[in-house]
Design an enzyme around this catalytic site. Structure first.
Site, PDB file in Angstrom:
ATOM      1  CG  ASP A 621     -30.204  -8.182  11.314  1.00 14.38           C
ATOM      2  OD1 ASP A 621     -30.688  -7.729  10.256  1.00 14.38           O
ATOM      3  OD2 ASP A 621     -30.319  -9.375  11.646  1.00 14.38           O
ATOM      4  CD  GLU A 811     -35.854 -11.704   9.459  1.00 12.19           C
ATOM      5  OE1 GLU A 811     -35.806 -11.030  10.504  1.00 12.19           O
ATOM      6  OE2 GLU A 811     -35.390 -11.284   8.380  1.00 12.19           O
TER       7      GLU A 811
END
Length: 1006
Positions: A621, A811
């Site tokens: 990521d 997020e």
């Protein structure tokens, strides 16, 4: 994955052209400087369109504070512009010239200069000019940067030639991409991120005299010219001027082939000469230099033939163009050979540096120069959320990515890039794309075929813009709706998540990967491995996040049953890549404590690759290895040895490339591990057909946002709607009714699309093309009155529809406790009270997770969980007005209060507002017969289960569910909710008989 919202922090600009001179260096015959800002009080603090200085930032904490401060050491006058800042995302300030007055003409000057009070902090500061366009907020942005590496006042001079066109963000798209200087609208500074500090500047002014060498430029139509051996390359050389005026003096361009890996006389015929552009030549005039290559019979790597250009009377190109003789005659180039043999041949030829490059992924806007693609043999680029070309059109995407692919052709083996984006609900970075409901809505549909169709549309639109790789789907099993990524999950039940993994085939095609070469398929990514949806509230240590990127604490049995289960299915479906989670995994009882997933070799190497048999590649990521404890070398070593194959290092690609090579050379990472990683990456590139067709196939671009694609999104929006309550049959609405519509989310395409739409965090308002819920209702109904805040009179209406809920986030920014909660806003609550107090009403909740309805539930006649339906509000209107039946079911348990969280199907204690699987219907007659009917359905379910008939089994259990729901009504109790929720889990796992038995228990408990 985590993304910067607009990628405009100063770190992005590292490596742009530096300031040419520090301190006055003007000639004796230069004209007097032209003041721009003295900061003595003549420029107010304001907002556009008024002339003045204003601040901005990525959130409420990021805009700096500003003042005109009196200082004894002011370089000019008595005051300076000073301020403080502590920026986590991006922030800075702008001086816009007045919108209602003519733009300024700076074309007579050499450049701009100002005084800066150095802090010696070693950080980059971005300085930006606003050129052309309608006004300061609708202009082209041109940028450069400087490093604050001194103490005290220094005057910095910037020639206008040092400014480069911003490729990461333009407010209105490209105008002409020429720094014209005749219509200037101001300037802006982006301050450094990552620490509190202060600044001061003074005396902004224009200096020097413009001359042709600064206004005229020589450019080539490309930097790289690939050509098949034996053919010729045509290099177009053009003279262009600022403002497009004819050149005043002659410009000469001497050229010669020199250097490179190609051998003069053997691989190419050398050329040498001079081009002259006489005075008066029009801007845009071109000449062509032809370089002929020579044929031989041997198989060879690609060879470079640089064309050195020496320019007199104008600014030379930033780099010399190079002709590249294509690699040829080597086994890895033979498309008829099996992929495994092609990979082995190519791998055997590669150096360590080339292998390290394949394992490196950079953010496209962070490239110091496009030439770095070849210099570092980069294997991949990505666009983070909001990192888009200008203009943000399909054509611009394809052109941008083709330009990057062209650079990769200048490497020895011409290994193409694999370009990736987060297309998590359609091609969501692209304006005008078809935006699907977020995954939580797809989970609510309970329709695997629909999940497949949405993936199919997404893949077609993404690939048509030149992108072969999608960082989707998220296979997270969300267990706490306080998580800011809840909407990225299909639901709280691993069985539901598994059932929706048909989306992988929609994206990739056949599990074998044979369809990946098609122009409507992309490589998919299963993320985030593993247990990202199980993080414990309060465990995150990332900034102000409360749950995202935190710690998941589970027993090994819970890990296997809940969080790992969806990944085996994804591997069986042939998913091409897997992305680990930022979070840490703490398996209770193993005494190891929390382990960052990017460092968890037992899970990545042991479980994913060895036990599950995953043969794709693992991609990290965004900057995630930086969160592994230890220094950078340790981060690289630990993550690669744990099984990561490609590392997303958006800004640190140079450091990563060197560190990885050093770790291998030192023996701390084995050559075998590197070869395994690169083999996996190359395998997917060959499967995608990138070696044969590296450039965009835009033949499908006309279908982007098409009626056919939007019809799929409309159906998805309709099927995602969950009817939670419908007292008195308020829904469906009748076309003859006079409907009063209110609420913050009734007429806002940005809110109903949610985060990850055009930008990382998304935003409210008209951000892309589509139909709002209100617009859909106006097309479906005959008489609709709209009042956002319900201030308009309510008299004379038959029914009210109040559309409330959340505004966009993504997020950890959306974590509850990080500036967010699960309650209606005061304005939404007031709108519900007013409308529902005046008439029968339906309340639609547009949100990424359940919202707490609380004491208002009794005043609401009909309640709908609309989730985040995307751009097709017509789909919502379809069920509201009865064009389609409500069929959606809750993919998450709907809590009564935040104190109940986390609450999930299967919990020992379970007393929700609405249970998992709940969903009323319309346009369908509900079965009667009570317990006798349930007994008959139980027999039929057992037969269907024994026969393995999924279609029959689902239909039987659905009948039983509707019967039980009708009796439960709004008197849902813990005794009835638990077996009801359990039944839906049993249905999804094919145990139809047990599902009916649980529903019977719920019926008896009412």
């Amino acid at each position: 994955m985590r993304r910067t919202a607009l990628l405009v922090s100063a770190t992005l600009l590292t490596g742009l052209l530096p300031f040419a001179v520090a301190g006055p260096a003007s000639g004796a015959d230069d004209p007097a400087p032209v003041p721009v800002d003295n900061f003595e009080g003549e420029i107010p603090f304001a907002n556009p369109p008024a002339e003045g200085i204003f601040t901005w930032g990525s959130d409420t904490d990021d805009p700096p504070t500003l003042e005109l401060a009196a200082r004894d050491d002011a370089p000019q006058g008595e005051k300076v512009l000073s301020g403080t800042y502590d920026i986590s995302g991006y922030g800075g300030f702008t001086h816009d010239f007045a919108f209602d007055k003519p733009a300024h003409d700076w074309s007579a000057s050499k450049g701009i200069r100002f005084w800066w009070d150095g802090r010696n902090n070693g950080k980059k500061v971005n300085f930006e000019l606003k050129d052309g366009g309608a006004n300061g907020e609708a202009s082209e942005l041109w940028t450069t940067s400087f490093t604050d590496d001194w103490t005290g006042w220094k005057q910095l001079e910037i020639p206008f030639t040092d400014f480069t066109y911003r490729t990461d963000y333009q407010p209105v798209g490209g105008i002409d991409q020429i720094l014209g200087l005749t219509e200037m609208w101001g300037y802006a500074l982006t301050l450094p991120v990552g620490g509190a500090d202060q600044f001061a500047m003074d005396g902004v002014e224009l200096y020097g005299k413009a001359d042709q060498a600064l206004r005229a430029n020589v450019v080539t139509d490309a930097a790289v010219y690939p050509v098949k051996e034996g053919r010729s390359a045509a290099v177009k050389i053009t003279v262009a001027t600022t403002g497009s005026a004819p050149i005043d003096e002659p410009v000469t361009v001497a050229y010669e082939t020199a250097g490179g890996t190609g051998e003069s006389g053997k691989d190419y015929t050398p050329v040498q000469g001079e081009l002259t552009f006489p005075a008066g030549t029009a801007s845009g005039t071109s000449r062509t230099v032809t370089v002929a290559t020579l044929r031989d019979k041997a198989g060879e790597n690609a060879e470079t033939v640089p064309l050195k250009l020496t320019v007199t009377g104008a600014k030379a190109p930033a780099e010399n163009p190079q002709v590249v003789i294509d690699a040829h005659g080597l086994p890895y180039l033979d498309a008829k050979l099996p992929v495994k043999k092609r990979v082995a041949d190519l791998l055997s030829r590669m150096s360590l540096a080339e292998k390290a490059g394949q394992m490196t992924q950079a953010e496209r806007g962070a490239l110091t120069t496009p030439g770095d693609i070849a210099s570092y043999d980069l294997g991949s680029l990505l666009s983070g959320g909001g990192s888009t070309p200008t203009p943000n059109t399909p054509e611009a995407w394809a052109k941008m990515i083709d330009g990057f692919q062209l650079r990769a052709q200048a490497t020895r083996f011409q290994i193409p890039l694999i370009y990736g984006v987060d297309a998590v609900h359609g091609h969501n970075n692209l304006v005008g794309a078809t935006i699907m409901p977020h995954n939580i809505g797809i989970g609510a549909s309970r329709d695997p075929q629909l999940a497949y169709e949405t993936g199919k549309v997404t893949a077609a639109e993404v690939r048509a813009t030149g992108i072969p790789w999608d960082f989707a789907p998220c296979l997270c099993v969300t267990r706490d709706e306080r998580w800011g990524r809840t909407y990225e999950s299909f639901g709280e039940d691993p069985a539901l998540v598994e059932s929706m993994e048909t989306v992988i085939q929609g994206l990739q095609g056949a599990p074998s990967g044979k369809d990946l070469k098609r122009n409507d398929k992309v490589l998919a990514t299963a993320k985030h491995f593993v247990a990202d949806g199980g993080t414990e509230y309060g465990s995150s240590t990332t900034g102000t996040y409360t749950i995202d990127q935190g710690i998941t604490k589970v027993t090994r049995q819970e890990l296997e049953a809940v969080h790992l289960a969806p990944y085996q299915d994804a591997v069986d479906r042939g998913v091409g890549t897997v992305m680990p989670s930022y979070s840490s995994l703490d398996i209770l009882g193993d005494s190891e404590g929390p382990v960052k997933m990017h460092a968890d070799a037992a899970m990545i190497n042991g479980v994913l690759k060895d036990r599950m048999g995953f043969d794709g590649f693992v991609i990290s990521d965004w900057q995630a290895i930086d969160q592994i404890p230890g220094d950078y070398a340790s981060d690289v070593r630990t993550s690669v040895n744990a099984g990561l194959d490609m590392i997303m290092v958006p800004y640190a690609y140079k450091d990563f490339h060197k560190t990885l090579s050093d770790e291998v050379t030192a023996g701390r990472i084995s050559g075998k591990r590197i070869d395994d990683a690169v083999s996996r990456i190359l395998t997917q590139k060959f499967k995608l057909g990138l070696f044969e067709k590296p450039y965009a196939d835009t033949s499908g671009a006309s279908a982007i946002g098409s009626a056919k694609h939007r019809a799929v999104a409309r159906e998805a929006a309709a099927e995602s709607q969950v009817l939670l309550k419908n007292a008195g049959g308020v829904l469906p609405l009748k076309k003859s009714q006079k409907v009063y519509v209110a609420g913050s989310n009734a007429d806002d395409i940005g809110n109903q699309a949610g985060g990850w739409t055009i930008t990382w965090q998304g935003s409210s308002g008209k951000i892309t093309d589509g139909t709002t819920i209100l617009e859909g209702m106006r097309k479906a109904g005959s008489a609709v009155t709209y009042s956002k805040d319900a201030s308009a009179p309510t008299d004379g209406h038959d029914v009210g529809v109040v559309v409330v809920g959340e505004t966009p986030y993504a997020e950890g920014i959306g974590d509850v406790g990080n500036g967010n909660d699960l309650a209606f806003s005061a304005a939404d609550r007031a709108a519900v009270d007013k409308v529902c107090g005046a008439m029968k009403c339906a309340v639609l909740i547009v949100s990424g997770r359940p919202q707490l309805v609380g004491d208002q539930l009794g005043d609401i006649d009909a309640l709908v969980a609309s989730w985040l339906p995307g751009t097709e509000g017509d789909g919502v209107a379809d069920v509201l007005y009865g064009k389609r039946a409500f069929t959606g079911q809750l993919p998450l348990t709907w809590p009564k209060s935040e104190a109940q969280l986390p609450i999930n199907v299967g919990d020992a204690s379970y007393d929700p507002q609405f249970p998992y699987g709940w969903g009323l219907t319309t346009l369908t007659s509900v079965p009667g017969g009570g317990t006798s009917a349930l007994k008959a359905l139980a027999v039929a379910a057992a037969v269907a289960e024994k026969a393995g008939s999924e279609t029959a089994g689902r239909a039987i259990v659905t009948k039983a569910r509707l019967l039980v729901q009708q009796k439960m009504g709004q008197t849902i109790t813990a005794a009835s909710a638990k077996p009801f929720a359990d039944a839906d889990h049993l249905l999804l796992t094919g145990r139809y008989g047990q599902a009916v038995a649980k529903l019977t228990a719920a019926y008896r408990a009412v």
